[in-house]
Design an enzyme around this catalytic site. Structure first.
Site, short mmCIF file in Angstrom:
data_model
loop_
_atom_site.label_atom_id
_atom_site.label_comp_id
_atom_site.label_asym_id
_atom_site.label_seq_id
_atom_site.Cartn_x
_atom_site.Cartn_y
_atom_site.Cartn_z
N TYR A 1 -68.30 -28.88 -0.28
CA TYR A 1 -67.04 -28.95 -1.02
C TYR A 1 -66.16 -27.76 -0.66
CZ TYR A 1 -66.35 -32.78 -4.20
OH TYR A 1 -66.04 -34.00 -4.70
N GLU B 1 -62.43 -27.59 -1.76
CA GLU B 1 -61.07 -27.80 -2.29
C GLU B 1 -60.24 -26.54 -2.15
OE1 GLU B 1 -61.72 -29.03 -6.30
OE2 GLU B 1 -62.04 -31.12 -5.75
N ASP C 1 -43.75 -41.24 11.75
CA ASP C 1 -45.17 -41.59 11.62
C ASP C 1 -45.59 -42.08 12.99
OD1 ASP C 1 -47.59 -42.81 11.28
OD2 ASP C 1 -47.01 -44.02 9.55
N THR D 1 -52.20 -40.76 12.28
CA THR D 1 -53.64 -40.98 12.23
C THR D 1 -54.22 -40.32 13.47
OG1 THR D 1 -53.36 -43.06 13.42
CG2 THR D 1 -53.52 -43.21 11.03
N LYS E 1 -56.31 -43.63 16.73
CA LYS E 1 -55.73 -44.71 17.54
C LYS E 1 -55.64 -44.23 18.99
CE LYS E 1 -53.83 -46.62 13.36
NZ LYS E 1 -52.64 -46.91 12.52
N ARG F 1 -61.59 -41.21 12.38
CA ARG F 1 -60.67 -41.80 11.40
C ARG F 1 -60.20 -40.68 10.47
NH1 ARG F 1 -59.73 -46.82 10.46
NH2 ARG F 1 -60.97 -47.25 12.29
C1 LIG Z 1 -52.47 -47.21 11.22
C2 LIG Z 1 -51.20 -46.72 10.63
C3 LIG Z 1 -51.18 -46.07 9.40
C4 LIG Z 1 -52.34 -46.02 8.44
O1 LIG Z 1 -53.47 -45.49 8.82
P1 LIG Z 1 -54.84 -45.69 8.02
O2 LIG Z 1 -55.68 -44.65 8.62
O3 LIG Z 1 -55.27 -47.09 8.30
O4 LIG Z 1 -54.56 -45.46 6.58
C5 LIG Z 1 -49.98 -45.55 8.97
N1 LIG Z 1 -48.87 -45.68 9.71
C6 LIG Z 1 -48.85 -46.32 10.88
C7 LIG Z 1 -47.57 -46.44 11.64
C8 LIG Z 1 -50.01 -46.88 11.38
O5 LIG Z 1 -49.98 -47.56 12.53
#
Ligand SMILES: *Cc1c(COP(=O)(O)O)cnc(C)c1O
Length: 468
Positions: free
Chosen positions: A61, A63, A216, A242, A245, A251
């Site tokens: 932990y 925090e 994003d 994220t 990807k 993750r």
């Molecule tokens: C995949 C994605 C997310 C969310 O990601 P998670 O890890 O699945 O919560 C947010 N924004 C965009 C543009 C994404 O492609």
């Protein structure tokens, strides 16, 4: 397994402690090995990242922020988080005087929600690309009858759209609507859009309306790190991503924010960015509890990998493969949304061959090729989308090149031909389609194609194949 020592089961490997869970994981590993993973948001992370994920860091932990924890014993966790933050900034070429980073978000969706919580007051207005047009749920998605994403429940959202004739983001319409809606924040980010984003244009629209600009870059962060797509950091206030990807890490989610001096006011006094504390506090204690330190270690490893020159070669190949996929499918008679791709994904409109996205996804799944059905510009219903989304990050991690993609195109084309023949007999309803698909003449073709796909896929190893 108990042999009198109460601690003994805790030392058993998974295969002995819980053969049932172990067997499921082994089956999933085999699925990931024998199939072609073409879901654009997926990848195979490295053995080293997986080692972090199964490490003792999950026990701790911590925090709070580095040096200011609510728990003792965090000297090594502080080392990990500090290193991770340094590597995040380095991977994207950012000056620590001008950019800060929070690496604690559990994933992309919580990262986005933390930014809105920090910088958009309750019922403040946001604008994001509409989900059916290639945006993400967390950019404010709602329908006529339902506020689907919590980001449309707690904030007021208005989407922007794709222009139906160019199939590109309609920046002019966004500009007109932003003038009326006066959003607190505009979100530049995509989950299904194969072209570079024009962050300068987003910035200009934001400046007209006093709006913040958040990028994003979840899908394309690997391409951003290697300079292969437009760079959001030049124009944005906040950048989220994220890490699993194109970036190929564990993750998780990360938030970058501007810090330091923003400019000077009319009297010459410096104006400072005030995002840092707000964002840190929104992540914890606002929305989350203890950070997932095993993930943070994995992000640190992935960010180091992303700064290595070989990572650029990988991303260049991802794009070449996507372009080979797009042109191969085009030659085979399929319509590619926007006519091609600049990045890792290919958006296919199945209308011209008369197959729905659902049937296209189903037939590919039956032959061990994974993809998503997806709306295409102009679709009336998100429930019955007319297209599919394909991506090349995972296949490229398996070291496939353009000539391998040509083989993949042949498999996909053959699968669609089977589906078209099935539909000729079944008619358009999906239930009937699935029934006819099971008839012997079609089943034989499906099995034969699946065997070819799997034999081909098995020639390309995946990271950590022989590990758990
Ligand atoms: C995949 C994605 C997310 C969310 O990601 P998670 O890890 O699945 O919560 C947010 N924004 C965009 C543009 C994404 O492609």
């Amino acid at each position: 397994m108990m042999n009198g020592d109460a601690n003994y089961p805790l030392r058993d490997p998974l295969s002995q402690d819980d053969p049932e869970v172990y067997a499921i994981i082994r089956r999933e590993k085999d699925r990931q090995f024998r199939g072609l993973e073409m879901i654009a948001s997926e990848n195979y992370t490295s053995r080293a990242v997986n080692d972090c994920l199964s490490s003792c860091l999950t026990n701790k932990y911590s925090e709070g922020m580095v040096g200011q924890r609510y728990y003792g014993g965090n000297e090594h966790i502080d080392e990990i988080e500090t290193l991770c933050k340094e590597r995040c900034l380095k991977a994207f070429g950012l000056d620590p005087e001008k950019w800060g980073v929070n690496v604690q978000p559990y994933s992309g969706s919580p990262a986005n929600f933390a930014v809105y919580t920090a910088l958009v007051e309750p019922h403040g207005r946001i604008m994001g690309l509409d989900l059916p047009d290639g945006g993400h749920l967390t950019h404010g998605f709602y329908t006529a009858t339902k506020k689907v994403s919590a980001t449309s429940i707690f904030f007021e959202s208005m989407p922007y759209k794709i222009n139906l004739s160019t199939e590109l983001i309609d920046y002019d319409q966004l500009q007109d609507n932003a003038r009326l809606f006066k959003p607190r924040m505009i979100i530049a980010g995509v989950s299904c859009y194969p072209r570079h984003l024009d962050y300068a244009r987003f910035r200009q629209i934001c400046d007209e309306n006093g709006s913040l600009l958040m990028a994003d870059m979840s899908h394309v962060s690997g391409l951003v790190a290697t300079g292969l797509t437009s760079n959001p950091f030049e124009h944005c206030d906040v950048v989220t991503t994220t890490t699993h990807k194109t970036l190929r890490g564990p993750r998780s989610g990360v938030i970058f924010y501007r810090r330091g001096q923003k400019g000077v006011d009319k009297t010459g006094q410096p104006i400072m960015y005030d995002y840092e504390d707000k964002i840190n506090q929104a992540v914890f204690p606002g929305l989350q509890g203890g950070p997932h330190n095993h993930q943070i270690a994995g992000v640190a490893v992935a960010m180091r990998q992303a700064a290595d020159p070989t990572f650029k070669e990988y991303q260049q190949q991802v794009i070449k493969n996507a372009q080979a996929l797009a042109s191969g499918l085009k030659e085979a008679g399929y319509r590619i949304v926007t006519g091609g791709t600049d990045n890792h994904l290919v958006w296919v409109n199945m209308k011209s061959v008369g197959l729905s996205g659902g049937k296209a996804e189903k037939i590919l799944e039956d032959v061990s090729i994974a993809c998503n059905k997806n709306t295409v510009p102009g679709d009336k219903s998100a429930l019955n989308p007319s297209g599919i989304r394909l991506g090349t990050p995972a296949l490229t991690t398996r070291n496939m090149k353009e000539n391998d993609i040509a083989t993949v195109v042949k498999f996909i084309d053959e699968a669609f031909k089977i589906a078209i023949d099935v539909q000729t007999k079944s008619g358009p309803k999906l239930v009937d389609f699935k029934k006819v698909l099971k008839e012997e003449e079609f089943e034989t073709r499906v099995v034969s194609l699946r065997n070819q796909v799997e034999a081909f896929a098995r020639k390309f190893p995946i990271p950590g194949l022989d590990e758990l």
